[in-house]
Design a protein around this motif. Structure first.
Motif, PDB file in Angstrom:
ATOM      1  N   GLU A  66      13.175  -2.750  18.121  1.00 35.57           N
ATOM      2  CA  GLU A  66      12.225  -3.387  17.197  1.00 35.57           C
ATOM      3  C   GLU A  66      11.589  -2.262  16.057  1.00 35.57           C
ATOM      4  O   GLU A  66      11.679  -2.517  14.825  1.00 35.57           O
ATOM      5  CB  GLU A  66      11.324  -3.939  17.941  1.00 35.57           C
ATOM      6  CG  GLU A  66      10.582  -4.988  16.951  1.00 35.57           C
ATOM      7  CD  GLU A  66       9.493  -5.979  17.425  1.00 35.57           C
ATOM      8  OE1 GLU A  66       9.580  -6.032  18.660  1.00 35.57           O
ATOM      9  OE2 GLU A  66       8.376  -6.208  17.032  1.00 35.57           O
ATOM     10  N   ILE A  67      11.430  -1.297  16.609  1.00 32.80           N
ATOM     11  CA  ILE A  67      10.605  -0.001  15.680  1.00 32.80           C
ATOM     12  C   ILE A  67      11.553   0.491  14.775  1.00 32.80           C
ATOM     13  O   ILE A  67      11.239   0.412  13.545  1.00 32.80           O
ATOM     14  CB  ILE A  67      10.105   1.130  16.653  1.00 32.80           C
ATOM     15  CG1 ILE A  67       8.766   0.444  17.527  1.00 32.80           C
ATOM     16  CG2 ILE A  67       9.575   2.226  15.955  1.00 32.80           C
ATOM     17  CD1 ILE A  67       7.590   0.251  16.734  1.00 32.80           C
ATOM     18  N   VAL A  68      12.747   0.795  15.249  1.00 33.84           N
ATOM     19  CA  VAL A  68      13.925   1.133  14.262  1.00 33.84           C
ATOM     20  C   VAL A  68      14.187  -0.057  13.304  1.00 33.84           C
ATOM     21  O   VAL A  68      14.440   0.521  12.034  1.00 33.84           O
ATOM     22  CB  VAL A  68      15.259   1.459  15.158  1.00 33.84           C
ATOM     23  CG1 VAL A  68      16.455   1.883  14.394  1.00 33.84           C
ATOM     24  CG2 VAL A  68      14.892   2.742  16.086  1.00 33.84           C
ATOM     25  N   LEU A  69      14.174  -1.190  13.646  1.00 31.45           N
ATOM     26  CA  LEU A  69      14.599  -2.190  12.528  1.00 31.45           C
ATOM     27  C   LEU A  69      13.456  -2.336  11.823  1.00 31.45           C
ATOM     28  O   LEU A  69      13.842  -2.159  10.320  1.00 31.45           O
ATOM     29  CB  LEU A  69      14.909  -3.417  13.192  1.00 31.45           C
ATOM     30  CG  LEU A  69      16.078  -3.729  14.034  1.00 31.45           C
ATOM     31  CD1 LEU A  69      16.374  -4.966  14.676  1.00 31.45           C
ATOM     32  CD2 LEU A  69      17.252  -3.628  12.943  1.00 31.45           C
ATOM     33  N   LEU A  70      12.426  -2.526  12.262  1.00 33.42           N
ATOM     34  CA  LEU A  70      11.043  -2.497  11.223  1.00 33.42           C
ATOM     35  C   LEU A  70      10.952  -1.340  10.280  1.00 33.42           C
ATOM     36  O   LEU A  70      10.474  -1.408   9.232  1.00 33.42           O
ATOM     37  CB  LEU A  70       9.830  -2.726  12.270  1.00 33.42           C
ATOM     38  CG  LEU A  70       9.648  -4.021  12.694  1.00 33.42           C
ATOM     39  CD1 LEU A  70       8.565  -4.103  13.680  1.00 33.42           C
ATOM     40  CD2 LEU A  70       9.699  -5.246  11.848  1.00 33.42           C
TER      41      LEU A  70
ATOM     42  N   HIS B 243      12.006  -2.778   4.174  1.00 35.46           N
ATOM     43  CA  HIS B 243      10.971  -2.299   2.877  1.00 35.46           C
ATOM     44  C   HIS B 243      11.210  -3.643   2.126  1.00 35.46           C
ATOM     45  O   HIS B 243      12.139  -3.827   1.413  1.00 35.46           O
ATOM     46  CB  HIS B 243      11.394  -0.956   2.285  1.00 35.46           C
ATOM     47  CG  HIS B 243      11.148  -0.031   3.237  1.00 35.46           C
ATOM     48  ND1 HIS B 243      10.000   0.487   3.505  1.00 35.46           N
ATOM     49  CD2 HIS B 243      12.017   0.767   3.788  1.00 35.46           C
ATOM     50  CE1 HIS B 243      10.056   1.554   4.311  1.00 35.46           C
ATOM     51  NE2 HIS B 243      11.531   1.721   4.512  1.00 35.46           N
ATOM     52  N   HIS B 244      10.290  -4.287   1.934  1.00 38.89           N
ATOM     53  CA  HIS B 244      10.104  -5.463   0.811  1.00 38.89           C
ATOM     54  C   HIS B 244       8.808  -5.706   0.415  1.00 38.89           C
ATOM     55  O   HIS B 244       7.750  -5.440   0.990  1.00 38.89           O
ATOM     56  CB  HIS B 244      10.708  -6.703   1.625  1.00 38.89           C
ATOM     57  CG  HIS B 244      10.866  -7.851   0.923  1.00 38.89           C
ATOM     58  ND1 HIS B 244       9.875  -8.817   0.613  1.00 38.89           N
ATOM     59  CD2 HIS B 244      11.992  -8.420   0.282  1.00 38.89           C
ATOM     60  CE1 HIS B 244      10.468  -9.775  -0.178  1.00 38.89           C
ATOM     61  NE2 HIS B 244      11.821  -9.316  -0.636  1.00 38.89           N
ATOM     62  N   ARG B 245       8.587  -6.113  -0.699  1.00 37.92           N
ATOM     63  CA  ARG B 245       7.285  -6.334  -1.489  1.00 37.92           C
ATOM     64  C   ARG B 245       6.495  -7.367  -0.666  1.00 37.92           C
ATOM     65  O   ARG B 245       5.213  -7.130  -0.743  1.00 37.92           O
ATOM     66  CB  ARG B 245       7.544  -6.489  -3.024  1.00 37.92           C
ATOM     67  CG  ARG B 245       7.951  -7.905  -3.472  1.00 37.92           C
ATOM     68  CD  ARG B 245       8.531  -7.536  -4.783  1.00 37.92           C
ATOM     69  NE  ARG B 245       9.307  -9.022  -5.182  1.00 37.92           N
ATOM     70  CZ  ARG B 245       9.045 -10.048  -5.621  1.00 37.92           C
ATOM     71  NH1 ARG B 245       7.940  -9.969  -6.028  1.00 37.92           N
ATOM     72  NH2 ARG B 245       9.937 -10.880  -5.880  1.00 37.92           N
ATOM     73  N   HIS B 246       7.168  -8.089   0.180  1.00 40.36           N
ATOM     74  CA  HIS B 246       6.268  -9.219   0.759  1.00 40.36           C
ATOM     75  C   HIS B 246       6.180  -8.871   2.202  1.00 40.36           C
ATOM     76  O   HIS B 246       5.628  -9.636   3.161  1.00 40.36           O
ATOM     77  CB  HIS B 246       6.968 -10.633   0.565  1.00 40.36           C
ATOM     78  CG  HIS B 246       6.883 -11.046  -0.882  1.00 40.36           C
ATOM     79  ND1 HIS B 246       8.040 -11.922  -1.256  1.00 40.36           N
ATOM     80  CD2 HIS B 246       6.193 -11.006  -1.733  1.00 40.36           C
ATOM     81  CE1 HIS B 246       7.642 -12.379  -2.452  1.00 40.36           C
ATOM     82  NE2 HIS B 246       6.538 -11.760  -2.696  1.00 40.36           N
ATOM     83  N   LEU B 247       6.669  -7.685   2.671  1.00 45.22           N
ATOM     84  CA  LEU B 247       6.369  -7.209   3.925  1.00 45.22           C
ATOM     85  C   LEU B 247       5.542  -6.180   4.117  1.00 45.22           C
ATOM     86  O   LEU B 247       5.532  -5.144   3.301  1.00 45.22           O
ATOM     87  CB  LEU B 247       7.720  -6.925   4.726  1.00 45.22           C
ATOM     88  CG  LEU B 247       8.775  -8.086   4.952  1.00 45.22           C
ATOM     89  CD1 LEU B 247       9.823  -7.635   5.456  1.00 45.22           C
ATOM     90  CD2 LEU B 247       8.183  -9.252   5.804  1.00 45.22           C
TER      91      LEU B 247
END
Ligand SMILES: Nc1ncnc2c1ncn2[C@@H]1O[C@H](COP(=O)(O)OP(=O)(O)OP(=O)(O)O)[C@@H](O)[C@H]1O
Length: 93
Positions: free
Chosen positions: A59-63, A67-71
């Protein structure tokens, strides 16, 4: 920069887990002031399964790559025995 935090650092930055800002489905969220000046949200994950380590790392690797302006971006993580924390940018209300 994405980094690994020690439990000691988390404990100090949250003043011994006394700075609660919210409660989510996975655990308590704390406000943290790190000694390098970073102010962040520390999310504690309570539901750690048998395969917790592997799932958490995945999960950490994915997160970390999202990168997104809404996240909100992930700032780091902490693994200490059965405790898991994610450190995320603090959203100011
Ligand atoms: N990055 C952040 N900055 C500031 N406050 C946050 C941040 N992340 C969480 N919080 C606070 O903690 C509360 C719980 O957040 P959390 O994401 O754990 O729960 P949730 O929205 O119910 O989602 P989930 O179901 O994934 O646990 C939020 O409502 C908010 O008040």
């Amino acid at each position: 920069m994405f980094q690994k935090f020690s439990y000691k650092e988390i404990k100090k930055a949250t003043e011994n887990f006394s700075t609660t800002i919210g409660q989510g489905g996975f655990g308590i969220v704390y406000k943290a002031h790190f000694s390098n000046g970073l102010v962040a949200a520390v999310k504690q994950m309570n539901k750690v399964s048998e395969h917790g380590e592997h799932e958490f790392c995945r999960e950490i690797v994915l997160l970390a790559r999202l990168h997104h302006r809404h996240l909100v971006s992930l700032r780091g993580f902490c693994i200490e025995k059965h405790k898991r924390y994610t450190i995320i940018y603090l959203i100011k209300k």
